[in-house]
Design a protein around this motif. Structure first.
Motif, PDB file in Angstrom:
ATOM      1  N   VAL A   1      43.580  35.014  44.975  1.00 28.45           N
ATOM      2  CA  VAL A   1      44.917  34.954  45.557  1.00 28.45           C
ATOM      3  C   VAL A   1      45.906  34.542  44.481  1.00 28.45           C
ATOM      4  N   ALA A   2      47.166  34.881  44.677  1.00 24.70           N
ATOM      5  CA  ALA A   2      48.178  34.538  43.678  1.00 24.70           C
ATOM      6  C   ALA A   2      48.421  33.040  43.656  1.00 24.70           C
TER       7      ALA A   2
ATOM      8  N   ASN B   1      48.884  33.535  49.975  1.00 28.23           N
ATOM      9  CA  ASN B   1      49.448  34.488  49.009  1.00 28.23           C
ATOM     10  C   ASN B   1      48.421  35.514  48.525  1.00 28.23           C
ATOM     11  N   GLY B   2      47.568  35.936  49.434  1.00 26.36           N
ATOM     12  CA  GLY B   2      46.678  37.040  49.111  1.00 26.36           C
ATOM     13  C   GLY B   2      47.389  38.371  49.298  1.00 26.36           C
ATOM     14  N   ASP B   3      46.760  39.444  48.849  1.00 26.10           N
ATOM     15  CA  ASP B   3      47.331  40.790  48.971  1.00 26.10           C
ATOM     16  C   ASP B   3      46.361  41.718  49.674  1.00 26.10           C
TER      17      ASP B   3
ATOM     18  N   GLY C   1      50.393  39.713  42.884  1.00 27.53           N
ATOM     19  CA  GLY C   1      49.966  39.968  41.512  1.00 27.53           C
ATOM     20  C   GLY C   1      48.616  39.441  41.089  1.00 27.53           C
ATOM     21  N   ALA C   2      47.830  38.847  41.997  1.00 24.53           N
ATOM     22  CA  ALA C   2      46.498  38.366  41.593  1.00 24.53           C
ATOM     23  C   ALA C   2      45.583  39.552  41.296  1.00 24.53           C
ATOM     24  N   ILE C   3      44.581  39.298  40.464  1.00 28.50           N
ATOM     25  CA  ILE C   3      43.670  40.341  40.019  1.00 28.50           C
ATOM     26  C   ILE C   3      42.445  40.391  40.932  1.00 28.50           C
TER      27      ILE C   3
ATOM     28  N   PRO D   1      25.502  35.678  40.062  1.00 31.51           N
ATOM     29  CA  PRO D   1      24.082  35.282  40.050  1.00 31.51           C
ATOM     30  C   PRO D   1      23.635  34.690  38.728  1.00 31.51           C
ATOM     31  N   ASN D   2      24.455  34.824  37.667  1.00 33.32           N
ATOM     32  CA  ASN D   2      24.064  34.315  36.350  1.00 33.32           C
ATOM     33  C   ASN D   2      25.032  33.295  35.769  1.00 33.32           C
ATOM     34  N   GLY D   3      26.113  32.978  36.464  1.00 33.46           N
ATOM     35  CA  GLY D   3      27.091  32.046  35.916  1.00 33.46           C
ATOM     36  C   GLY D   3      28.383  32.098  36.692  1.00 33.46           C
ATOM     37  N   PHE D   4      29.506  32.319  36.001  1.00 32.03           N
ATOM     38  CA  PHE D   4      30.791  32.412  36.684  1.00 32.03           C
ATOM     39  C   PHE D   4      31.762  33.242  35.856  1.00 32.03           C
ATOM     40  N   ARG D   5      32.801  33.774  36.531  1.00 33.49           N
ATOM     41  CA  ARG D   5      33.818  34.596  35.891  1.00 33.49           C
ATOM     42  C   ARG D   5      35.190  34.050  36.245  1.00 33.49           C
ATOM     43  N   LEU D   6      36.073  33.949  35.251  1.00 30.46           N
ATOM     44  CA  LEU D   6      37.424  33.444  35.456  1.00 30.46           C
ATOM     45  C   LEU D   6      38.345  34.531  35.981  1.00 30.46           C
ATOM     46  N   HIS D   7      39.423  34.096  36.608  1.00 30.35           N
ATOM     47  CA  HIS D   7      40.429  35.025  37.131  1.00 30.35           C
ATOM     48  C   HIS D   7      40.983  35.914  36.031  1.00 30.35           C
ATOM     49  N   ARG D   8      41.193  35.362  34.856  1.00 37.85           N
ATOM     50  CA  ARG D   8      41.703  36.157  33.737  1.00 37.85           C
ATOM     51  C   ARG D   8      41.191  35.582  32.426  1.00 37.85           C
TER      52      ARG D   8
END
Length: 454
Positions: A71-72, A161-163, A184-186, A258-265
């Motif tokens: 979400v933004a 503020n989701g899209d 504008g969130a990815i 399943p192996n870690g984490f991912r950032l928004h950007r």
């Protein structure tokens, strides 16, 4: 004839699609040579191509799509990213699923599926629109504030503020990336590699493996520069130059994998970029995509500070002198109270009145051995550098009240002090688990002495 083009989304009219000077976001993909057609027709053809891909990955035998949804305002609000699953059909129907904490009607944190509809829109660029209510997604878009969200973060009229309209931003063989049309969130779509509930279980295990309430801060290092982050157990990456009163502070939401984490950007440390971290083969840290940046839990700080934990020694590794001292301590406890006996000895913080940090004895307080208490003698335990521990005496011998009481009637306090002297020195620390340690090994630097703590 196949060619590779860059697709541009702008706020101008469709004919500006090909104008690189007005670029906001871009993507590369392979498509038919449509440049003898109008811009609107090219978008129509791309929408058809995009829908075809969404449907093919959703066909029987495949597992549909994983949507890593944000979400933004996630850099300002403490909202995590969300794993949402989708299966798309050619007739415009979509099945979504998740177990996120904002699901309504008593479904929060429970696996839930819901059907609704989607549509491919042709605006300034291709738009994937979820334009009917879906219990999984719409709660993040709804202007009514979710009851599970803190009132300090959201309010009615704004929601989270989701899209629900997602503008195509990047399209390649491995993923499809969208940007929220309004906020504008990815959102990143990747083919799901397993049944949805199995993916959720794998993510839950990974989160449990790499986060805890005991270790909440991490080192972020590229081998030259080192910073810190916290908040991973709450689903965001709070990145700073120091743990206390940071001068530099950034927050990025993340989704667990399943192996870690991912950032928004993407973010950077020095010249090194990072966005997604996966567990190293030896389970000592998490590595970025290029292996140039590592995330290391501050396990050494947890073990050395031991604020609310006593790390008990494995007495089998003690020297003859140390074992003799423990036998004498046990005998002296019996002199003080015939129901007392020594349960163990370790490093940490005693629980008695006037608690001290140092060497701690644990003793039984009744013959049934169902209740324990501790007595402690203060020592300096410090970290001269990462992964090492220094143990020495304090300038003034400090005892908690339990040990002081023993001193008035027997020699327990003197014997504990003699035992503490045998521990002085510098050690390397090796935890039994780097993310959730329940014990460690201390190896005396320059000597053969080894201790095991648990």
């Amino acid at each position: 004839m196949k060619k590779t083009y860059s697709f541009f989304t702008t706020c101008a009219v469709c004919c500006a699609i090909c104008a690189a000077t007005a670029t906001i976001t871009s993507c590369s993909f392979e498509q038919e040579d449509y440049f003898d057609e109008s811009a609107s027709l090219r978008i129509t053809h791309l929408n058809e191509q995009l829908q075809d891909r969404l449907v093919k990955q959703s066909a029987e035998g495949n597992h549909g799509w994983l949507m890593q949804y944000f979400v933004a305002g996630t850099d300002d609000y403490d909202f995590e990213g969300f794993n949402i699953f989708g299966r798309f059909y050619a007739n415009g129907k979509v099945t979504m699923a998740s177990n996120h904490r904002f699901l309504r009607n008593g479904q929060a944190n429970k696996y839930t599926e819901h059907d609704s509809y989607y549509e491919m829109l042709s605006e300034e660029g291709p738009v994937l629109s979820f334009n009917t209510w879906n219990d999984i997604l719409t709660v993040l878009v709804d202007p009514v504030s979710p009851s599970a969200a803190p009132s300090s973060l959201v309010s009615d009229g704004e929601g989270m503020n989701g899209d629900h309209n997602l503008v195509l931003a990047k399209y390649d063989d491995n993923s499809i990336t969208f940007r929220g049309e309004r906020h504008g969130a990815i959102t990143r779509f990747i083919p799901c590699d397993r049944p949805w509930e199995e993916y959720i279980e794998a993510v839950a295990k990974t989160k449990s493996d790499i986060t805890s309430d005991i270790i909440t801060t991490y080192y972020v290092t590229n081998g030259t520069d080192t910073m810190y982050f916290s908040g991973l157990n709450r689903g965001y990456f709070e990145y700073c130059d120091r743990v206390t009163d940071p001068l530099i502070h950034r927050t990025l939401s993340c989704v667990f994998t399943p192996n870690g984490f991912r950032l928004h950007r993407t973010d950077t440390l020095g010249v090194n970029k990072f966005q997604e971290f996966t567990m190293a083969a030896d389970s000592t840290c998490l590595n970025s995509e290029s292996d140039s940046v590592r995330v290391i839990p501050r396990w050494d700080n947890y073990i050395v500070t031991a604020r609310n934990t006593v790390w008990n020694f494995d007495q089998e590794l003690f020297s003859a002198e140390q074992k003799a001292l423990l036998e004498q301590i046990d005998a002296e406890l019996g002199k003080f109270n015939k129901n007392y006996s020594l349960a163990g000895i370790g490093l940490g913080r005693s629980t008695g009145s006037g608690a001290v940090k140092g060497v701690v004895i644990t003793f039984y307080t009744n013959t049934a051995k169902t209740k324990t208490n501790t007595a402690g003698l203060a020592m300096n335990t410090s970290r001269p550098e990462f992964g090492k521990m220094h143990i020495e005496s304090t300038e003034e011998v400090e005892q908690d009240r339990n040990l002081s009481n023993f001193a008035s009637k027997c020699d327990v306090a003197t014997l504990v002090q003699q035992f503490a002297v045998t521990l002085y020195g510098d050690y390397t620390i090796t935890p039994n688990n780097y993310f959730r340690p329940t014990g460690c090994t201390l190896q005396l630097i320059g000597g053969a002495t080894t201790y095991t703590l648990k």
